[in-house]
Design a protein around this motif. Sequence first.
Motif, short mmCIF file in Angstrom:
data_model
loop_
_atom_site.label_atom_id
_atom_site.label_comp_id
_atom_site.label_asym_id
_atom_site.label_seq_id
_atom_site.Cartn_x
_atom_site.Cartn_y
_atom_site.Cartn_z
N ALA A 94 -18.73 -24.93 104.48
CA ALA A 94 -18.77 -25.08 102.53
C ALA A 94 -19.76 -24.81 102.14
CB ALA A 94 -17.63 -26.31 102.05
N PHE A 95 -19.68 -23.74 101.02
CA PHE A 95 -21.17 -23.44 99.78
C PHE A 95 -20.88 -24.26 98.72
CE2 PHE A 95 -20.02 -19.97 103.45
CZ PHE A 95 -21.39 -19.71 103.99
N LEU A 96 -21.32 -24.99 97.94
CA LEU A 96 -21.23 -25.65 97.33
C LEU A 96 -23.21 -25.89 96.52
CD1 LEU A 96 -20.51 -28.96 99.50
CD2 LEU A 96 -19.18 -27.77 98.94
N PHE A 97 -22.02 -26.02 94.80
CA PHE A 97 -23.48 -25.26 94.08
C PHE A 97 -23.10 -26.47 93.04
CE2 PHE A 97 -21.68 -21.88 96.25
CZ PHE A 97 -23.07 -20.91 96.80
N ALA A 98 -24.00 -26.46 91.97
CA ALA A 98 -23.93 -26.34 90.97
C ALA A 98 -23.97 -25.58 89.50
CB ALA A 98 -25.27 -27.43 90.19
N TYR A 99 -22.70 -25.99 88.84
CA TYR A 99 -22.27 -24.64 87.60
C TYR A 99 -23.78 -24.26 87.00
CZ TYR A 99 -21.32 -21.55 84.15
OH TYR A 99 -20.97 -20.73 82.97
N SER A 100 -24.14 -22.79 87.26
CA SER A 100 -24.38 -22.42 86.51
C SER A 100 -24.48 -21.06 85.69
CB SER A 100 -26.65 -21.92 87.05
OG SER A 100 -26.00 -21.04 87.85
N LEU A 101 -25.02 -21.30 84.50
CA LEU A 101 -24.27 -20.08 83.21
C LEU A 101 -25.01 -18.73 83.60
CD1 LEU A 101 -22.56 -19.81 80.55
CD2 LEU A 101 -24.98 -19.50 79.35
N ARG A 102 -23.82 -17.55 84.19
CA ARG A 102 -24.25 -16.31 84.37
C ARG A 102 -23.57 -15.52 83.45
NH1 ARG A 102 -21.46 -15.28 90.68
NH2 ARG A 102 -22.56 -16.44 91.79
N PRO A 103 -24.14 -14.79 82.96
CA PRO A 103 -24.02 -13.84 81.72
C PRO A 103 -22.91 -12.71 82.38
CG PRO A 103 -26.11 -13.63 82.17
CD PRO A 103 -25.59 -14.55 83.63
N LYS A 104 -22.89 -12.23 80.94
CA LYS A 104 -21.91 -10.78 81.06
C LYS A 104 -20.00 -11.69 82.17
CE LYS A 104 -24.37 -7.31 81.07
NZ LYS A 104 -25.14 -6.12 80.94
N THR A 105 -19.74 -12.90 81.73
CA THR A 105 -19.04 -13.50 82.38
C THR A 105 -18.47 -13.70 81.60
OG1 THR A 105 -19.90 -15.57 82.72
CG2 THR A 105 -19.63 -13.48 84.49
N HIS A 106 -16.42 -13.96 82.03
CA HIS A 106 -15.65 -15.23 80.37
C HIS A 106 -16.10 -16.31 80.07
CE1 HIS A 106 -12.07 -16.76 78.66
NE2 HIS A 106 -11.95 -17.38 79.63
N ALA A 107 -16.98 -17.32 81.27
CA ALA A 107 -17.31 -17.99 80.70
C ALA A 107 -18.61 -18.22 79.57
CB ALA A 107 -18.00 -18.92 82.19
N ALA A 108 -19.04 -17.49 79.53
CA ALA A 108 -20.46 -17.08 79.53
C ALA A 108 -19.69 -16.68 77.71
CB ALA A 108 -22.09 -15.59 79.67
N TYR A 109 -18.58 -16.17 77.42
CA TYR A 109 -18.55 -15.26 76.43
C TYR A 109 -17.56 -16.72 75.25
CZ TYR A 109 -19.89 -11.06 76.90
OH TYR A 109 -21.11 -10.25 78.26
N ALA A 110 -17.04 -17.47 76.60
CA ALA A 110 -15.68 -18.37 75.60
C ALA A 110 -15.95 -19.53 76.06
CB ALA A 110 -14.41 -17.91 76.09
#
Length: 164
Positions: A94-110
């Motif tokens: 498993a590859f496990l990560f804490a969320y971090s904002l990525r530019p130019k994504t739906h999450a970054a915009y909305a």
Amino acid sequence: SPHPKDFPDDLLRVVATEPNVSKHLHLPAQSGSDEVLRRMRRGYARQAYQDLAERVKSLGLTLSSDFVAGFCGETEDDHRLTLDLMDTLRYEQAFLFAYSLRPKTHAAYALVDDVPPLVKKRRLAELHHVYDTHRRALAHETVGRTEVVLVDGPPRRPPASTPQ
């Protein structure tokens, strides 16, 4: 990343039966919560993913996944659903990560990155704990088995010294 719709039963049968095809699939789940999957725009629900993963495992294939802790709006209940999915499927990797904002994504915009960093860190540690528990148990199950491996060259890093 691979999507559950990309793995019809015919393809799974080929992977399971052909000797020259790796018996491992990477199926990124990202979350065990339908609500988080919807916000991520993953295009599938947990049950569809879980059904596919269980079919993969029933064919004797191993499974790896990606998970994100603390995606925008993730609640404690959402997080528990992710832990439950990991506990149910017992991933070999498993590859496990804490969320971090990525530019130019739906999450970054909305979406709003509203999960505090300390909460993300705790949740990520909990994901690691569940994964590590199952990884150790799965490794123990392989003791004494003979496995086919592919070696394609020397290691990229020098080997760790062996204690005398």
